[in-house]
Structures are given as structure tokens and as C-alpha cells.
Design an enzyme around this catalytic site. Structure first.
Site, PDB file in Angstrom:
ATOM      1  N   SER A 139       0.858  -1.196   0.000  1.00 34.28           N
ATOM      2  CA  SER A 139       0.000   0.000   0.000  1.00 34.28           C
ATOM      3  C   SER A 139       0.884   1.232   0.000  1.00 34.28           C
ATOM      4  CB  SER A 139      -0.869  -0.006   1.269  1.00 34.28           C
ATOM      5  OG  SER A 139      -1.589   1.201   1.401  1.00 34.28           O
ATOM      6  N   TYR A 152      -2.544  -1.339  10.138  1.00 33.07           N
ATOM      7  CA  TYR A 152      -2.507  -1.501   8.678  1.00 33.07           C
ATOM      8  C   TYR A 152      -1.143  -1.064   8.133  1.00 33.07           C
ATOM      9  CZ  TYR A 152      -4.129  -1.148   3.805  1.00 33.07           C
ATOM     10  OH  TYR A 152      -4.281  -1.293   2.447  1.00 33.07           O
TER      11      TYR A 152
HETATM   12  P1  NAD Z   1     -11.591  -5.671  -0.736  1.00 29.92           P
HETATM   13  O1  NAD Z   1     -12.044  -5.634   0.674  1.00 29.92           O
HETATM   14  O2  NAD Z   1     -12.534  -5.301  -1.810  1.00 29.92           O
HETATM   15  O3  NAD Z   1     -11.011  -7.132  -1.092  1.00 29.92           O
HETATM   16  C1  NAD Z   1     -10.222  -7.840  -0.201  1.00 29.92           C
HETATM   17  C2  NAD Z   1     -10.401  -9.318  -0.496  1.00 29.92           C
HETATM   18  O4  NAD Z   1      -9.569 -10.048   0.424  1.00 29.92           O
HETATM   19  C3  NAD Z   1     -11.844  -9.790  -0.276  1.00 29.92           C
HETATM   20  O5  NAD Z   1     -12.265 -10.591  -1.359  1.00 29.92           O
HETATM   21  C4  NAD Z   1     -11.756 -10.575   1.015  1.00 29.92           C
HETATM   22  O6  NAD Z   1     -12.707 -11.609   1.127  1.00 29.92           O
HETATM   23  C5  NAD Z   1     -10.336 -11.130   0.933  1.00 29.92           C
HETATM   24  N1  NAD Z   1      -9.845 -11.544   2.247  1.00 29.92           N
HETATM   25  C6  NAD Z   1      -9.892 -10.852   3.401  1.00 29.92           C
HETATM   26  N2  NAD Z   1      -9.401 -11.597   4.410  1.00 29.92           N
HETATM   27  C7  NAD Z   1      -9.014 -12.776   3.854  1.00 29.92           C
HETATM   28  C8  NAD Z   1      -8.419 -13.955   4.377  1.00 29.92           C
HETATM   29  N3  NAD Z   1      -8.148 -14.084   5.697  1.00 29.92           N
HETATM   30  N4  NAD Z   1      -8.139 -14.975   3.523  1.00 29.92           N
HETATM   31  C9  NAD Z   1      -8.435 -14.864   2.203  1.00 29.92           C
HETATM   32  N5  NAD Z   1      -9.015 -13.795   1.654  1.00 29.92           N
HETATM   33  C10 NAD Z   1      -9.305 -12.758   2.488  1.00 29.92           C
HETATM   34  O7  NAD Z   1     -10.292  -4.750  -0.750  1.00 29.92           O
HETATM   35  P2  NAD Z   1      -9.327  -4.264  -1.941  1.00 29.92           P
HETATM   36  O8  NAD Z   1      -9.345  -2.795  -1.907  1.00 29.92           O
HETATM   37  O9  NAD Z   1      -9.615  -4.985  -3.205  1.00 29.92           O
HETATM   38  O10 NAD Z   1      -7.917  -4.725  -1.330  1.00 29.92           O
HETATM   39  C11 NAD Z   1      -7.064  -5.658  -1.947  1.00 29.92           C
HETATM   40  C12 NAD Z   1      -5.646  -5.405  -1.439  1.00 29.92           C
HETATM   41  O11 NAD Z   1      -5.222  -4.118  -1.854  1.00 29.92           O
HETATM   42  C13 NAD Z   1      -5.522  -5.419   0.090  1.00 29.92           C
HETATM   43  O12 NAD Z   1      -4.323  -6.043   0.474  1.00 29.92           O
HETATM   44  C14 NAD Z   1      -5.480  -3.959   0.437  1.00 29.92           C
HETATM   45  O13 NAD Z   1      -4.819  -3.720   1.672  1.00 29.92           O
HETATM   46  C15 NAD Z   1      -4.715  -3.425  -0.735  1.00 29.92           C
HETATM   47  N6  NAD Z   1      -4.878  -1.985  -0.952  1.00 29.92           N
HETATM   48  C16 NAD Z   1      -6.110  -1.451  -1.203  1.00 29.92           C
HETATM   49  C17 NAD Z   1      -6.231  -0.082  -1.388  1.00 29.92           C
HETATM   50  C18 NAD Z   1      -7.545   0.583  -1.681  1.00 29.92           C
HETATM   51  O14 NAD Z   1      -7.604   1.813  -1.653  1.00 29.92           O
HETATM   52  N7  NAD Z   1      -8.604  -0.144  -1.967  1.00 29.92           N
HETATM   53  C19 NAD Z   1      -5.092   0.730  -1.327  1.00 29.92           C
HETATM   54  C20 NAD Z   1      -3.859   0.160  -1.054  1.00 29.92           C
HETATM   55  C21 NAD Z   1      -3.763  -1.212  -0.892  1.00 29.92           C
END
Ligand code: NAD
Length: 253
Positions: A139, A152
Site C-alpha cells: 500500500s 494496517y
Molecule cells: P476488498 O475488501 O474489496 O477485497 C479484499 C479481499 O480479500 C476480499 O475478497 C476478502 O474476502 C479477501 N480476504 C480478506 N481476508 C481474507 C483472508 N483471511 N483470507 C483470504 N481472503 C481474504 O479490498 P481491496 O481494496 O480490493 O484490497 C485488496 C488489497 O489491496 C488489500 O491487500 C489492500 O490492503 C490493498 N490496498 C487497497 C487499497 C484501496 O484503496 N482499496 C489501497 C492500497 C492497498
């Protein structure tokens, strides 16, 4: 012909959001994608949409047995894994003094222990594939931080460091390991955030999951001289502060 024909990829957290966009793009390039997630209906639905040899596997990334089972089944059914995208993640909000210990531990378990277990479980399969790539979704909070996201940020800084260790240890086997650092991306994780959240950015908008997916594909397919490296998509935030003075301001001297 796709650029990932005959390749096998595991995408954690692949059922929705960024992971789903990554799964779609890798599958479009010909990979057999294992959508590994705890969200069963969404994961099964996406795997059906991807078609071909792609499939859903229930995986809670925090458990070592689940990882061993997922890799063994994948290799038996599809062949050795050559791409792992450690994308599953959760966020928690609250100041350092407010956040409960249970929440801190859960965030570290999913966001840091999960990828650590995943890389350990998949490395032998990647070797049997003759090499490959691991992409860890960290991130912007793994390069800087904000108030109220201590667990986080700790997990994402940890993942950035772990990426470099893994890159060094796995380079001799032809396995590259890189981290991706998105800023605000429009997914369920940021569903409550209004447009004001991105207003001060040089590119004042949310990124789309597909933009992260294209960077992941670039790392897997094109960035063949990059390992242990950080790939940033943050709308320009790290470039610095937007202008506060202009040439017309008397304070410029
Ligand atoms: P999201 O919540 O839409 O998707 C996250 C996915 O991870 C979901 O499908 C959830 O079921 C799955 N998940 C959660 N816990 C789990 C576990 N214990 N085992 C298996 N699967 C699990 O979020 P997103 O925004 O798509 O995030 C994806 C990645 O990107 C994450 O690592 C997040 O930290 C990172 N990220 C997101 C953003 C943002 O702004 N959305 C920014 C920086 C980084």
C-alpha cells in the site's frame, strides 16, 4: 495468443475488488487462475465467469494447512504455480491508543503473516515451474502512513520488507518478488470514502482496480529485470505537496 498461456496463477483475495481485477486480467492473458478467498459465492461466481481452467478455492490466508492444501490441489489439477499474487487484505481504523489488540493481531495475521505463509507454501511449486513471479500488494501506507491506521501501516511496511528478503532468497531460482503500493483505489475497502479524500492529490480521483491489475501484469510479464522493487500507483501523492505558492504570491520573494 496470451502472454500467460499454460501458466498457473494463484490470486488471494481474488473474489472481489483489486484481486478480482487481477484475476480477470491474468485469465484474459491465458493463465489458469485460482481465485483463493474466504468469500465463497463471489469467488465461485468469478471463477465461472473466467472459464477455462480457472477455479475457486476456499483459502483463509492466515492458516498454514489451508495454504499447503491449496498449493497441492492446484499443482495436482493444473500443474506447478508460476505466479502468486498476495492480495488478500483487511483494514482497521482507530488511533494507536484506541485500537484493540485483537484488531491489531488480526490485521497483521491477514496482511503480513498471510503473504509470508503464501510465499513459503508456493516457493517449491514455483521452482518446479522453472521460476516465476510473486507480487505482494502492499500500500501507499507501506511507504508512508496516516493517523489512525497503525496496524494496517505496520502490516504493509512489514510486507514491503518481507518482499525484499524473499526477492534475495528466491532470485537464484529465477523467482522475482516485487511489491505494489496503491493509493486510494475504488473498492469495498474504500466504499465509505467521499471524493474529498482524493481532492488534494495531483491526480484528484480514486484509482480503479483495473489500473492496479495492469501494473501487476506488467510486473509478471514485462518487468523481467526487477526484483525486490516497489511499484507505486498513488495519483502522485508521493511527488510532494501540491503548490501552495505561485509566482504571483508576494511571499515567494
Ligand atoms: P476488498 O475488501 O474489496 O477485497 C479484499 C479481499 O480479500 C476480499 O475478497 C476478502 O474476502 C479477501 N480476504 C480478506 N481476508 C481474507 C483472508 N483471511 N483470507 C483470504 N481472503 C481474504 O479490498 P481491496 O481494496 O480490493 O484490497 C485488496 C488489497 O489491496 C488489500 O491487500 C489492500 O490492503 C490493498 N490496498 C487497497 C487499497 C484501496 O484503496 N482499496 C489501497 C492500497 C492497498
Amino acid at each position: 495468443m496470451g502472454r500467460l498461456d499454460e501458466r498457473v496463477a494463484i490470486v488471494t483475495g481474488g473474489a472481489r475488488g483489486i484481486g478480482a481485477a487481477v484475476a480477470r486480467l491474468l485469465a484474459a492473458e491465458g493463465a489458469a487462475v485460482v481465485v483463493a478467498d474466504i468469500l465463497e459465492p463471489e469467488g465461485r461466481g468469478l471463477a465461472a465467469e473466467l472459464g477455462g481452467r480457472s477455479r475457486y478455492r476456499f483459502l483463509d490466508v492466515t492458516g498454514e494447512d489451508g495454504w499447503q492444501r491449496t498449493v497441492a490441489e492446484t499443482e495436482r489439477e493444473l500443474g506447478p504455480v508460476s505466479v502468486l499474487v498476495n492480495n488478500a487484505g483487511i483494514a482497521a481504523w482507530g488511533s494507536m491508543e484506541e485500537e484493540p489488540l485483537t484488531s491489531f493481531r488480526r490485521v497483521i495475521d491477514v496482511n503480513l503473516q498471510g503473504p509470508w505463509l503464501g510465499m513459503r507454501a508456493v516457493a517449491p511449486s514455483l521452482r518446479r515451474a522453472g521460476g516465476g513471479a510473486i507480487v505482494n500488494i502492499s500500500s501507499l501506507a507501506g511507504l508512508t502512513s496516516y493517523a489512525g491506521i497503525g496496524s494496517y501501516a505496520a502490516s504493509k511496511w512489514g510486507l514491503r520488507g518481507l518482499t525484499k528478503t524473499a526477492a534475495l532468497e528466491l532470485a537464484p531460482d529465477g523467482i522475482r518478488v516485487c511489491s505494489v503500493h496503491p493509493g486510494a483505489i475504488r473498492t469495498d475497502m474504500t466504499a465509505g470514502f467521499g471524493d474529498a479524500y482524493t481532492a488534494g492529490q495531483p491526480l484528484p480521483r480514486f484509482g480503479e482496480p483495473e489500473e492496479v491489475a495492469r501494473m501487476v501484469l506488467f510486473i509478471v510479464v514485462d518487468a523481467t529485470f526487477s526484483t525486490g522493487a516497489e511499484f507505486v500507483l498513488d495519483g502522485g501523492i508521493l511527488a510532494g505537496r501540491p503548490a501552495v505558492l505561485t509566482s504571483g504570491d508576494p511571499d515567494l520573494g
